[in-house]
Write an enzyme that holds these catalytic residues in place. Structure first.
Site, mmCIF file in Angstrom:
data_model
loop_
_atom_site.group_PDB
_atom_site.id
_atom_site.type_symbol
_atom_site.label_atom_id
_atom_site.label_comp_id
_atom_site.label_asym_id
_atom_site.label_seq_id
_atom_site.Cartn_x
_atom_site.Cartn_y
_atom_site.Cartn_z
ATOM 1 N N GLY A 10 -4.680 5.677 2.513
ATOM 2 C CA GLY A 10 -4.985 5.308 3.898
ATOM 3 C C GLY A 10 -5.315 6.525 4.753
ATOM 4 N N ARG A 73 -8.465 2.217 -3.741
ATOM 5 C CA ARG A 73 -8.632 1.347 -4.917
ATOM 6 C C ARG A 73 -9.013 2.129 -6.164
ATOM 7 N NH1 ARG A 73 -11.570 -3.943 -2.434
ATOM 8 N NH2 ARG A 73 -9.859 -4.519 -1.083
ATOM 9 N N ASP A 104 1.292 8.587 -2.062
ATOM 10 C CA ASP A 104 1.918 8.449 -3.380
ATOM 11 C C ASP A 104 0.940 8.245 -4.536
ATOM 12 O OD1 ASP A 104 4.520 8.744 -3.568
ATOM 13 O OD2 ASP A 104 5.006 6.606 -3.762
ATOM 14 N N THR A 126 1.150 11.027 5.353
ATOM 15 C CA THR A 126 1.491 9.661 5.762
ATOM 16 C C THR A 126 2.026 9.675 7.184
ATOM 17 O OG1 THR A 126 2.892 7.730 5.389
ATOM 18 C CG2 THR A 126 3.829 9.839 4.742
ATOM 19 N N ASP A 128 4.179 7.626 7.914
ATOM 20 C CA ASP A 128 5.512 7.040 7.746
ATOM 21 C C ASP A 128 6.637 8.078 7.731
ATOM 22 O OD1 ASP A 128 4.051 4.720 7.461
ATOM 23 O OD2 ASP A 128 4.199 4.683 5.275
ATOM 24 N N ASP A 130 7.905 9.635 5.242
ATOM 25 C CA ASP A 130 8.907 9.283 4.221
ATOM 26 C C ASP A 130 8.709 10.051 2.905
ATOM 27 O OD1 ASP A 130 6.567 8.109 3.394
ATOM 28 O OD2 ASP A 130 7.444 6.145 2.947
ATOM 29 N N ARG A 172 6.438 1.178 6.535
ATOM 30 C CA ARG A 172 6.875 0.605 5.240
ATOM 31 C C ARG A 172 8.394 0.468 5.180
ATOM 32 N NH1 ARG A 172 2.350 0.669 1.474
ATOM 33 N NH2 ARG A 172 1.047 2.437 1.973
HETATM 34 O O1 F6P Z 1 1.678 4.284 4.613
HETATM 35 C C1 F6P Z 1 0.966 4.217 5.798
HETATM 36 C C2 F6P Z 1 0.802 2.801 6.247
HETATM 37 O O2 F6P Z 1 0.103 2.812 7.480
HETATM 38 C C3 F6P Z 1 2.084 1.998 6.387
HETATM 39 O O3 F6P Z 1 2.833 2.321 7.504
HETATM 40 C C4 F6P Z 1 1.570 0.595 6.360
HETATM 41 O O4 F6P Z 1 2.541 -0.303 5.903
HETATM 42 C C5 F6P Z 1 0.426 0.678 5.365
HETATM 43 O O5 F6P Z 1 0.035 2.044 5.332
HETATM 44 C C6 F6P Z 1 -0.763 -0.184 5.695
HETATM 45 O O6 F6P Z 1 -1.691 -0.043 4.697
HETATM 46 P P1 F6P Z 1 -3.186 -0.618 4.756
HETATM 47 O O7 F6P Z 1 -3.978 0.304 5.622
HETATM 48 O O8 F6P Z 1 -3.636 -0.612 3.341
HETATM 49 O O9 F6P Z 1 -3.104 -1.974 5.333
#
Ligand code: F6P
Length: 350
Positions: A10, A73, A104, A126, A128, A130, A172
């Site tokens: 992302g 992907r 990850d 990220t 997040d 984390d 997450r």
């Molecule tokens: O890991 C970053 C994050 O933005 C999370 O906080 C969230 O759950 C996820 O990615 C959303 O992913 P996507 O952009 O694939 O919907």
């Protein structure tokens, strides 16, 4: 030296700052030739690249997203054939190493490619916050700033209408965004994935506040769940390299549906979603991401391949990717901010 750079997974505020710092450090310090690979590992498998020079990375520090494009992907490790194709492509381009910036899944793939002979260095990203061995990830500060502003804004509606306002954050299975933004945005209740919440307790606080203050602001992390309950899953997606295919979302609506019939006040839920991941990085994230990028360039020059950039006790460092891949850093239950929250009367829903 010829070095490839890609961004996978992302997007995240600060990615361009990393690309800029990696490129400028490598050109400035060892006159390396830097190649940008488009759309993450998809570009590596499909042979799509563009040169990254001083001019092409100038003026991008302030921009969100990634100038290289990304993909979550494409997975070169899907089969031996695709893995060989990716490594062969890197060889055909004459790459001495690959700098992979991502989450990850991107790190796991970098590790797999390293085992197949492609020298890699990882830069974790990220919003997040984390990542194991990284006490602050770039993008997090920007996300916290966005959520904080949203909490401030819903406060106005809460006060004017006497409502319960619920704001759902990303993050997450880690509650860092909800915790820090909840504190900065003066939430009355902060619900985190690390502490299962008791809906009856949340109800009790909203009722008390209905009498005293008319309104309540709740900040809830998307990975929060009620005691004895499960996560709120929005969808499952294709995810590469062992990255999590589950997308959380909607827990704020779930809580709203449960609370509203039990209260006199109206209850509204706001799911912030990707708003938290977009836009220009904060000054803090620009500096942090620049440090991450510069450190990646140092690792390349020191030939510390198979390593990922880390931040511990305020210092940039590195760790073998395989030691951290797949591990998450969640809010510890003895974190001082949890204590501070409780002591100033913020409920954690327990
Ligand atoms: O890991 C970053 C994050 O933005 C999370 O906080 C969230 O759950 C996820 O990615 C959303 O992913 P996507 O952009 O694939 O919907």
């Amino acid at each position: 030296m010829r070095i490839g750079v890609l961004t996978g997974g992302g997007d995240c505020p600060g990615l361009n700052a990393v690309i800029r710092a990696v490129t400028k450090s490598l050109i400035g310090q060892c006159r390396a030739e830097v190649i940008g690979i488009e759309d993450g590992y998809a570009g590596l498998m499909e042979g799509r690249r563009r040169p990254l020079d001083w001019a092409s990375v100038s003026g991008i520090l302030f921009n969100g997203g990634t100038i290289l494009g990304t993909s979550n992907r494409a997975n070169p490790l899907a089969s031996e054939e695709t893995a060989e194709r990716a490594v062969a492509q890197a060889r055909a381009w004459g790459l001495d190493a690959l700098v992979a910036i991502g989450g990850d899944g991107t790190m796991s793939i970098a590790h797999g490619l390293m085992q197949r002979g492609l020298a890699t260095v990882g830069v974790p990203k990220t919003i997040d916050n984390d990542i194991e061995a990284c006490e602050r990830s770039f993008g997090f500060d920007t996300a916290v700033a966005t959520v904080t502003e949203a909490l401030e804004r819903v406060q106005t509606t809460g006060q004017s209408h006497g409502r319960v306002m619920i704001v759902e954050t990303m993050g997450r299975y880690a509650g860092w965004i909800a915790l820090e933004a909840g504190m900065a945005g003066a939430a009355d209740i902060i619900l985190l994935p690390e502490i299962d919440y008791d809906p009856e307790r949340v109800l009790e606080i909203c009722r008390e506040r209905e009498k005293r203050q008319r309104y309540t602001v709740i900040c809830i992390g998307e990975g929060a769940k009620p005691v004895g309950g499960t996560w709120t899953i929005e969808r499952r997606v294709e995810a590469s390299g062992g990255a999590d295919p589950i997308r959380l979302g909607g827990v704020a609506h779930r809580l709203r549906e449960w609370l509203e019939p039990r209260l006199d006040s109206e209850v509204r839920a706001t799911v912030l979603g990707h708003v938290q991941r977009g836009g220009s990085p904060t000054p803090f994230d620009r500096v942090l991401a620049t440090q991450y990028g510069n450190q990646a360039a140092q690792l390349v020059q020191q030939r510390r391949f198979g390593h990922m950039v880390t931040l511990t006790q305020g210092r940039m460092g590195s760790i073998e990717i395989e030691r951290v891949a797949g591990r998450q850093r969640r809010v510890p239950l003895d974190h001082p901010l949890l204590n501070a929250a409780r002591q100033i009367g913020v409920s954690l829903g327990d």
